[in-house]
Design an enzyme around this catalytic site. Structure first.
Site, PDB file in Angstrom:
ATOM      1  N   TRP A 159      -4.758 -14.880 -13.912  1.00 53.01           N
ATOM      2  CA  TRP A 159      -3.366 -14.433 -14.534  1.00 53.01           C
ATOM      3  C   TRP A 159      -3.685 -14.039 -15.925  1.00 53.01           C
ATOM      4  O   TRP A 159      -4.595 -14.851 -16.654  1.00 53.01           O
ATOM      5  CB  TRP A 159      -2.371 -15.608 -14.586  1.00 53.01           C
ATOM      6  CG  TRP A 159      -0.955 -15.548 -14.867  1.00 53.01           C
ATOM      7  CD1 TRP A 159      -0.194 -14.404 -14.916  1.00 53.01           C
ATOM      8  CD2 TRP A 159      -0.461 -16.151 -15.714  1.00 53.01           C
ATOM      9  NE1 TRP A 159       0.908 -14.671 -15.473  1.00 53.01           N
ATOM     10  CE2 TRP A 159       0.911 -15.449 -16.177  1.00 53.01           C
ATOM     11  CE3 TRP A 159      -0.754 -17.551 -16.679  1.00 53.01           C
ATOM     12  CZ2 TRP A 159       1.805 -16.347 -17.052  1.00 53.01           C
ATOM     13  CZ3 TRP A 159       0.341 -18.225 -17.321  1.00 53.01           C
ATOM     14  CH2 TRP A 159       1.416 -17.567 -17.629  1.00 53.01           C
ATOM     15  N   ASP A 184      -3.205 -24.520 -10.724  1.00 52.45           N
ATOM     16  CA  ASP A 184      -1.840 -24.026 -11.044  1.00 52.45           C
ATOM     17  C   ASP A 184      -1.273 -23.495  -9.769  1.00 52.45           C
ATOM     18  O   ASP A 184      -1.832 -22.782  -9.050  1.00 52.45           O
ATOM     19  CB  ASP A 184      -2.205 -22.581 -11.919  1.00 52.45           C
ATOM     20  CG  ASP A 184      -1.027 -21.922 -12.295  1.00 52.45           C
ATOM     21  OD1 ASP A 184      -0.043 -22.275 -12.044  1.00 52.45           O
ATOM     22  OD2 ASP A 184      -1.038 -21.168 -13.405  1.00 52.45           O
ATOM     23  N   LYS A 221       9.792 -19.255  -9.250  1.00 52.50           N
ATOM     24  CA  LYS A 221       9.522 -18.332  -8.001  1.00 52.50           C
ATOM     25  C   LYS A 221      10.093 -19.031  -6.665  1.00 52.50           C
ATOM     26  O   LYS A 221      10.897 -18.607  -6.026  1.00 52.50           O
ATOM     27  CB  LYS A 221       8.203 -17.948  -7.561  1.00 52.50           C
ATOM     28  CG  LYS A 221       7.125 -18.021  -8.639  1.00 52.50           C
ATOM     29  CD  LYS A 221       7.142 -16.802  -9.503  1.00 52.50           C
ATOM     30  CE  LYS A 221       6.318 -17.191 -10.920  1.00 52.50           C
ATOM     31  NZ  LYS A 221       6.278 -16.032 -11.705  1.00 52.50           N
TER      32      LYS A 221
HETATM   33  C1  LMR Z   1       3.574 -12.810 -13.552  1.00 51.91           C
HETATM   34  O1  LMR Z   1       2.390 -13.066 -13.178  1.00 51.91           O
HETATM   35  O2  LMR Z   1       4.071 -11.756 -13.607  1.00 51.91           O
HETATM   36  C2  LMR Z   1       4.574 -13.924 -13.820  1.00 51.91           C
HETATM   37  O3  LMR Z   1       3.940 -15.327 -13.604  1.00 51.91           O
HETATM   38  C3  LMR Z   1       5.291 -13.866 -14.796  1.00 51.91           C
HETATM   39  C4  LMR Z   1       4.762 -14.140 -16.259  1.00 51.91           C
HETATM   40  O4  LMR Z   1       5.049 -14.966 -17.079  1.00 51.91           O
HETATM   41  O5  LMR Z   1       3.696 -13.452 -16.320  1.00 51.91           O
END
Ligand code: LMR
Length: 397
Positions: free
Chosen positions: A130, A211, A246
């Protein structure tokens, strides 16, 4: 006074979502941010959550500060959701669960705690991960490195390379793992792979940080907690940040939790205390409303099964979008393999599109994907899947 403050280049996800909002084209398609949209392209208000809200509001009284660790009913309900109410670690009081400002809050509080109590540990995150993981943990002062994860050649997992990297990691390194629905790739470990990971984590005394932002979007609410429960059963000490953004469509409530599984109840007491201190240093105590909605949905005997059915429906709809996109693209570009749309799970697929191809999708077709090539499949619907496939086929041709 502020001349030395440089311009903000923007966030790869949130700023792109803002740009989408400002795009005047009526047929634009938002596959950027990790948000579940329904088939009408709207963020749903889940009926179970709506019903919980009516009850919570009807009963609401004064608004004192919550304790630093959050509301007791929320913390218990979430711990039981993650680990199962009968898990031996729950029964033995080995787990501390604290209410957080989203799972991002859990990452941040966990990061600050780690920096204080494991000051020389660095963190290993999957390659890729992420976009915000590195920023959050580096913000806590932790050195962030990567371990191999995604296999671009197959659209799958480089599990052996991942294990080798973890076997070579410094002892007491923190290992960030996505418990399910890997963001951004949609590529998860199988149950057998999680089991094979455990001895490596033990041998190197690694500290897992799970996570779990997409519980229910993989195989099911219970099944997606497999890794969390396995590690707890195996006696590992670890962190889990989880979110209801989510799974309950409660994005703006910023409602999540951080759990720490400890070796024994006595250590759990001290961890709880120092977590409270960490929270106090950051934002004092969490907000009340969202947590009460979550606690009500999880503990109300009528609302809980309603919510579970709603999660199944969201998961199934994403699955059918994956299938449709796969079928249309395979028909349009017969030489290419789009099976990754079917094997990858959760909200995201990693399309392999280059940043330049993503720019073309956005500029020429109004289709927004993160520049890494991550597609939020949950933004597809029966009205835009064909147009998305056409646009992808055009930039791939
Ligand atoms: C994403 O990965 O798009 C979501 O978890 C929103 C974010 O905060 O990045």
């Amino acid at each position: 006074m502020f001349q030395h403050v440089e311009a903000y280049p923007g966030d790869p996800i949130l700023s792109l979502n803002e740009a989408f909002g400002k795009d005047p084209r009526p047929n634009k398609i938002n596959l950027s941010i990790g948000i579940y949209f329904d088939d009408a392209g709207k963020i749903p208000m889940l009926p179970s959550v709506r019903a919980a809200e009516l009850k919570v509001v009807a009963e609401a009284g004064a608004r004192p500060y919550l304790p630093m660790e959050g509301a007791a009913n929320f913390r218990t309900a979430v711990q039981h959701l993650l680990f199962g109410a009968d898990h031996v670690a729950v029964k033995k009081g080995r787990i501390v669960t604290l209410q957080m400002v989203g799972s991002s809050g859990g990452l941040k509080i966990g990061g600050d705690f780690i920096k204080r109590y494991f000051p020389t540990s660095s963190m290993l995150v999957s390659d890729p991960t992420w976009d915000n993981h590195r920023a959050v943990f580096e913000g806590s002062g932790i050195t962030v490195k990567t371990y191999p994860y995604y296999d671009a050649a197959t659209g799958g997992l480089r599990f052996d390379a991942m294990l080798d990297a973890l076997k070579a990691a410094d002892k007491k390194s923190i290992v960030l793992l996505h418990a399910c629905c890997h963001n951004p790739t949609g590529v998860d470990l199988t149950q057998a792979q999680w089991q094979a990971l455990v001895p490596v984590l033990k041998e190197r005394e690694l500290i897992p940080f799970l996570d779990l932002a997409y519980q229910g979007y993989g195989d099911g609410i219970e099944q997606d907690a497999y890794a969390v429960r396995l590690l707890a059963t195996e006696g590992l000490s670890f962190f889990v940040a989880n979110s209801f953004s989510k799974s309950m469509s409660l994005y703006g409530e910023r409602c999540g939790a951080l759990s720490v599984v400890c070796p024994d109840a006595a250590q759990a007491v001290n961890v709880l205390g120092q977590m409270k201190a960490t929270i106090r240093r950051n934002y004092s105590n969490p907000p009340m409303h969202g947590g009460q909605l979550v606690a009500r949905v999880l503990s109300d005997p009528e609302l809980r099964p309603m919510w579970e059915a709603e999660v199944v429906a969201m998961r199934d709809r994403i699955q059918s979008m994956r299938r449709q996109l796969h079928d249309v693209l395979s028909a349009k570009l017969p030489g290419r393999d789009f099976s990754y749309f079917l094997t990858q799970r959760g909200m995201f697929s990693y399309t392999g599109l280059s940043p330049e191809q993503c720019d073309r999708l956005k500029e020429e077709f109004g289709v927004y994907l993160v520049r890494s090539g991550r597609m939020c499949v949950a933004g597809l619907n029966s009205g835009n899947v064909e147009a998305t496939a056409n646009a992808m086929a055009a930039v791939l041709a």
